[in-house]
Design a protein around this motif. Structure first.
Motif: not given
Length: 515
Positions: A78-79, A87-88, A91, A94-95, A392, A396, A399, A497
């Protein structure tokens, strides 16, 4: 709102005001290790694990490592796609959308950090006082010194990421040296129990309850490696180096913990009397119990290491907790003041001070409510870790669901994160059931375990707080996904993605001054 479209611009190296290209891989590994506080974590957790599963404590460390390393790959991938200091929060938003992002990506990690700071401050203060000759210091003295430690580490974090990284590297070095010295010294003594490969057997746990509790405890001692990713906007090679540092941190932690645990169990055994790690009197700090028995300067070295471990972790909390808050504010989910970065120190200002103030406030409240909260706080943090790590990991998988064209991509972007997420969800669910019992942990209220109240209460409290945030920042909850999508390294990341809307052109959207 007027919108301007520009074709494929280069993302600025640093768009939040941080000191770009100022942190290398070694510093980020040190940051991850410092946040995990290895000397302190193994000292206060190993005894609790032994009380739960006996000489299977090393196996519990292995079990706890599996979901951690699986989740580390999720963070790494993800990074690479979205290297934002949020970060979390970034992510998951966005998801899964703004609600999930705010609760699981911001609120839960922050409240876990604040609770952890109270434990770290208490441990650091009590060990510092013991080094000064005050072995049985009153709670008031420990609390006041703990508040001072939080304030001091917050001040260091405020002064700049480079000085913080140097201080953390030095303190982590002392911890690792002390733990290796402890292990070597313990192995040179006559063992109370001969090492057996069965100690590492992950299938030998007597029941699911002990398995789940031990795994949750071990999640706590690994927690913190993801702090390396919160400085991704200050890192050299921001898309790859932070993820690499996170994975390396987990492997170093596993190696160090296993060596220390096997040495401790072999030297002291798991009996319930004397030095035995099954003795409840030794459970809250195995180094304090075993150090004097090893003779020489090892006891003092261990005491210093645990103290430095707690202080280093406090410093990391101030560094790693403030940066995501900046990102949350930049994306419009907190007041703009939280996004302020010092023009000279290049560090968050309001966010760093908030982190320190929250830690001090939490320490004062929990000490007043229940002075014997240490063990319960550790367990409740483990529950919070399971919640946001699993979210998270699943983020991933979703995503990258359209980018699994090679065996390696399938493994690192789907299978490993999915396994980590499922294991943490299972540990969370089983632990919630067990934690309701009033005898789970050391505190209870009206027939409900204190661990349950701290952990689940913190998560539930996030719901009305998020609802309140939505009232003040409705635009983020309407446009959160699109806002976060604009922080991708390039438009190609959106296409790779598979998450871009079918009708959304591959362009970077920025609001014009007339919006």
């Amino acid at each position: 709102m007027a919108v301007t479209r520009t074709s494929r611009p280069e993302r600025p190296a640093n768009d939040k005001g941080f000191a770009a290209d100022s942190v290398g891989v070694l510093s980020m590994v040190s940051l991850g290790l410092a946040s995990a506080a290895p000397a302190y974590s193994i000292a206060v957790t190993l005894g609790l694990v032994v009380l739960t599963v006996g000489n299977l404590a090393p196996a519990a460390l292995l079990i706890g490592f599996i979901p951690i390393v699986c989740t580390a790959f999720a963070f790494r991938e993800l990074n690479r796609a979205l290297p934002d200091c949020g970060t979390n929060f970034v992510w998951i938003t966005r998801t899964f959308g703004p609600w999930a992002g705010w609760i699981f990506g911001n609120w839960i990690p922050q409240i876990a950090t604040w609770i952890a700071m109270t434990v770290l401050a208490q441990v650091g203060a009590s060990n510092l006082l013991a080094l000064a000759g005050w072995e049985q210091a009153p709670t008031t003295a420990v609390t006041l010194l703990g508040c001072l430690l939080i304030a001091l580490t917050t001040a260091v974090a405020y002064r700049g990421i480079e000085i913080s990284a140097h201080v953390q590297t030095a303190m982590v070095g002392v911890q690792l040296i002390a733990m290796v010295a402890f292990g070597i010294t313990a192995f040179t003594h006559t063992p109370a129990a001969d090492f057996s490969p069965a100690w590492l057997n992950p299938f030998a746990f007597p029941d699911s309850t002990s398995f789940a509790e031990a795994a949750l405890l071990c999640l706590f001692i690994y927690w913190g490696w993801d702090a390396a990713l919160t400085v991704n906007e200050e890192a050299r090679d921001r898309t790859r180096a932070p993820g690499t540092a996170a994975v390396v941190s987990t492997v170093v932690l596993l190696s160090t913990y296993l060596f220390t645990a096997v040495a401790a169990v072999s030297f002291a055994g798991t009996g319930t009397a004397g030095l035995g790690l099954g003795n409840e009197a030794n459970a809250t700090d195995v180094f304090a119990a075993l150090g004097p028995a090893l003779g020489g300067p090892i006891s003092t070295l261990l005491r210093v290491a645990v103290c430095l471990s707690a202080v280093a972790a406090l410093l990391t909390c101030a560094v790693a907790s403030a940066r995501p808050t900046v990102s949350v504010a930049v994306h419009g989910a907190l007041p703009a003041a939280f996004a302020r970065v010092h023009p000279r120190f290049r560090t968050p200002t309001v966010s760093t001070v908030l982190t320190g103030a929250a830690g001090i406030g939490m320490l004062a409240v929990l000490t007043w409510a229940a002075p014997a909260f240490l063990g319960d706080a550790v367990l409740s943090v483990g529950l919070l870790i399971c919640a946001y790590y699993s979210a998270t990991a699943f983020a991933c998988v979703w995503y990258f669901r359209r980018e699994l064209r090679s065996p390696m991509a399938l493994l690192t972007k789907c299978l490993l994160p999915l396994l980590g997420g499922l294991m943490m969800t299972a540990a969370f669910a089983r632990s919630v059931v067990d934690m309701i019992a009033p005898d789970y942990g050391s505190t209870s209220l009206n027939g409900v375990g204190g661990v349950f109240l701290l952990g689940i209460g913190a998560i539930v409290l996030g719901l009305p707080i998020t609802a309140l945030i939505r009232l003040y920042f409705p635009r983020f909850f309407r446009e959160g996904r699109r806002s976060v999508a604009q922080t991708l390294v390039s438009d190609d990341s959106i296409l790779r993605s598979g998450l871009a809307d079918p009708d959304e052109p591959p362009t970077h959207l920025t609001e014009s001054p007339t919006s």
